[in-house]
Design a protein around this motif. Sequence first.
Motif, PDB file in Angstrom:
ATOM      1  N   GLY A  24       0.812  -1.211   0.000  1.00 12.11           N
ATOM      2  CA  GLY A  24       0.000   0.000   0.000  1.00 12.11           C
ATOM      3  C   GLY A  24       0.844   1.258   0.000  1.00 12.11           C
ATOM      4  O   GLY A  24       0.549   2.219  -0.725  1.00 12.11           O
ATOM      5  N   ALA A  25       1.905   1.280   0.796  1.00 12.83           N
ATOM      6  CA  ALA A  25       2.788   2.445   0.834  1.00 12.83           C
ATOM      7  C   ALA A  25       3.440   2.676  -0.525  1.00 12.83           C
ATOM      8  O   ALA A  25       3.564   3.819  -0.992  1.00 12.83           O
ATOM      9  CB  ALA A  25       3.850   2.281   1.916  1.00 12.83           C
ATOM     10  N   ARG A  26       3.834   1.588  -1.170  1.00  8.59           N
ATOM     11  CA  ARG A  26       4.446   1.718  -2.496  1.00  8.59           C
ATOM     12  C   ARG A  26       3.449   2.268  -3.508  1.00  8.59           C
ATOM     13  O   ARG A  26       3.781   3.164  -4.304  1.00  8.59           O
ATOM     14  CB  ARG A  26       4.982   0.364  -2.959  1.00  8.59           C
ATOM     15  N   LEU A 242       1.117   9.481   5.583  1.00 10.35           N
ATOM     16  CA  LEU A 242      -0.066   8.713   5.212  1.00 10.35           C
ATOM     17  C   LEU A 242       0.270   7.241   5.414  1.00 10.35           C
ATOM     18  O   LEU A 242       1.114   6.685   4.706  1.00 10.35           O
ATOM     19  CB  LEU A 242      -0.459   8.992   3.758  1.00 10.35           C
ATOM     20  N   ALA A 243      -0.377   6.603   6.391  1.00 12.26           N
ATOM     21  CA  ALA A 243       0.036   5.275   6.843  1.00 12.26           C
ATOM     22  C   ALA A 243      -1.107   4.267   6.806  1.00 12.26           C
ATOM     23  O   ALA A 243      -2.284   4.628   6.869  1.00 12.26           O
ATOM     24  CB  ALA A 243       0.573   5.366   8.280  1.00 12.26           C
ATOM     25  N   GLU A 244      -0.718   2.997   6.719  1.00 11.55           N
ATOM     26  CA  GLU A 244      -1.611   1.869   7.001  1.00 11.55           C
ATOM     27  C   GLU A 244      -2.691   1.631   5.937  1.00 11.55           C
ATOM     28  O   GLU A 244      -3.753   1.098   6.254  1.00 11.55           O
ATOM     29  CB  GLU A 244      -2.274   2.031   8.376  1.00 11.55           C
ATOM     30  N   PHE A 245      -2.426   2.010   4.672  1.00 14.95           N
ATOM     31  CA  PHE A 245      -3.322   1.558   3.606  1.00 14.95           C
ATOM     32  C   PHE A 245      -2.980   0.107   3.305  1.00 14.95           C
ATOM     33  O   PHE A 245      -1.878  -0.210   2.875  1.00 14.95           O
ATOM     34  CB  PHE A 245      -3.168   2.419   2.357  1.00 14.95           C
ATOM     35  N   GLU A 246      -3.929  -0.777   3.546  1.00 18.07           N
ATOM     36  CA  GLU A 246      -3.730  -2.220   3.398  1.00 18.07           C
ATOM     37  C   GLU A 246      -4.175  -2.644   2.001  1.00 18.07           C
ATOM     38  O   GLU A 246      -5.366  -2.828   1.725  1.00 18.07           O
ATOM     39  CB  GLU A 246      -4.523  -2.968   4.472  1.00 18.07           C
ATOM     40  N   ALA A 247      -3.201  -2.773   1.104  1.00 19.65           N
ATOM     41  CA  ALA A 247      -3.508  -3.198  -0.254  1.00 19.65           C
ATOM     42  C   ALA A 247      -3.941  -4.665  -0.269  1.00 19.65           C
ATOM     43  O   ALA A 247      -3.588  -5.450   0.613  1.00 19.65           O
ATOM     44  CB  ALA A 247      -2.290  -3.004  -1.151  1.00 19.65           C
ATOM     45  N   VAL A 252     -12.675  -3.914  -1.489  1.00 15.88           N
ATOM     46  CA  VAL A 252     -12.504  -2.539  -1.978  1.00 15.88           C
ATOM     47  C   VAL A 252     -11.372  -2.525  -3.003  1.00 15.88           C
ATOM     48  O   VAL A 252     -10.221  -2.790  -2.660  1.00 15.88           O
ATOM     49  CB  VAL A 252     -12.174  -1.565  -0.829  1.00 15.88           C
ATOM     50  N   PRO A 253     -11.659  -2.197  -4.261  1.00 11.61           N
ATOM     51  CA  PRO A 253     -10.593  -2.145  -5.276  1.00 11.61           C
ATOM     52  C   PRO A 253      -9.516  -1.136  -4.905  1.00 11.61           C
ATOM     53  O   PRO A 253      -9.812  -0.039  -4.422  1.00 11.61           O
ATOM     54  CB  PRO A 253     -11.340  -1.716  -6.551  1.00 11.61           C
ATOM     55  N   GLU A 254      -8.262  -1.513  -5.128  1.00  5.94           N
ATOM     56  CA  GLU A 254      -7.149  -0.633  -4.756  1.00  5.94           C
ATOM     57  C   GLU A 254      -7.239   0.719  -5.446  1.00  5.94           C
ATOM     58  O   GLU A 254      -6.953   1.763  -4.836  1.00  5.94           O
ATOM     59  CB  GLU A 254      -5.817  -1.311  -5.094  1.00  5.94           C
ATOM     60  N   ARG A 255      -7.652   0.738  -6.711  1.00  6.63           N
ATOM     61  CA  ARG A 255      -7.694   2.002  -7.446  1.00  6.63           C
ATOM     62  C   ARG A 255      -8.686   2.970  -6.813  1.00  6.63           C
ATOM     63  O   ARG A 255      -8.482   4.191  -6.832  1.00  6.63           O
ATOM     64  CB  ARG A 255      -8.059   1.761  -8.916  1.00  6.63           C
ATOM     65  N   ILE A 258      -6.991   4.368  -3.595  1.00  7.77           N
ATOM     66  CA  ILE A 258      -5.916   5.300  -3.914  1.00  7.77           C
ATOM     67  C   ILE A 258      -6.484   6.629  -4.396  1.00  7.77           C
ATOM     68  O   ILE A 258      -5.987   7.705  -4.034  1.00  7.77           O
ATOM     69  CB  ILE A 258      -4.964   4.677  -4.962  1.00  7.77           C
ATOM     70  N   GLU A 259      -7.547   6.584  -5.185  1.00  7.05           N
ATOM     71  CA  GLU A 259      -8.187   7.824  -5.626  1.00  7.05           C
ATOM     72  C   GLU A 259      -8.732   8.609  -4.430  1.00  7.05           C
ATOM     73  O   GLU A 259      -8.628   9.838  -4.380  1.00  7.05           O
ATOM     74  CB  GLU A 259      -9.304   7.528  -6.618  1.00  7.05           C
ATOM     75  N   LEU A 260      -9.305   7.895  -3.455  1.00  6.88           N
ATOM     76  CA  LEU A 260      -9.803   8.571  -2.254  1.00  6.88           C
ATOM     77  C   LEU A 260      -8.664   9.207  -1.467  1.00  6.88           C
ATOM     78  O   LEU A 260      -8.793  10.325  -0.951  1.00  6.88           O
ATOM     79  CB  LEU A 260     -10.557   7.573  -1.366  1.00  6.88           C
TER      80      LEU A 260
END
Length: 270
Positions: A24-26, A242-247, A252-255, A258-260
């Motif tokens: 997610g960070a990447r 910006l932390a802890e986005f779990e890809a 929930v689609p990643e795209r 990420i847009e949000l």
Amino acid sequence: MAAPFSLIVSQGRVADRTDGALVGARLVGTALSDLLDLQPTTIGVPSPAVTDDWTVALPQAEGTLHGLRDAVNAAIDAGTTPLIATNTCAASLGTLPTVAERHPDAVVLWIDAHGDFNTPETTDSGYLGGMVVAAACGLWDSGHGAGLDPRQVIIVGGRDIDPAEGELLRAAGVTVLAPADSTPERVAELVAGRPVWIHVDWDVLEPGYIPAAYRVTDGLLPHQIAAIFSGLPTGSVRGVELAEFEAGDVEVPERVSIELILETFQHLIR
């Protein structure tokens, strides 16, 4: 913003207990790089997630934490604003002491469902990410510095706080805003025109928008975070994490997530 950004992407494991946050960070770093036309500085090398105790995770993360500290210092020295895409909140062990040193007057907006104010004596889980702010405030020695005044910390959207942790927060003078109290007006009142360092753990949101490893119901909505950002004084932001986005979430689609994240962030650069 007071200065252009320097983009920093954390890619070293810092107590990760799931594999999605490094990915997610990447992904967030790549999206921010495209949005802002910035070349990122990448810190650390990914390694598999492990459920371990903080006493094991902390020494393993030493290189990454030192790298993040140095990158933040370099960004500030260059006259830029650090913008950091991180995997776990524990990565802030390397950044918050630098904030305290370089921007001692800054308010830290810790936008998170959790207080992250446990210590080795109070933690039930042994999770390093739950002890970050307490370490930066000097309640225990992480080996990576302290110096943050707890009276300058505002937990925004906090709602999953352990009883002993809550006692530490109250005794230290940290302000904790429940989701219902986390309005742009209240946050602006507490900031009182001072510079701010912003940390966002996406578990502050109601689940279903931006996946995080530790889901907590009754959270804020993305537009509420955006409104808080819009309500901050122009030019007041000294850094953003910006932390802890779990890809890899199947629901929930990643795209979409990420847009949000990008849409929410852009309220800081309005």
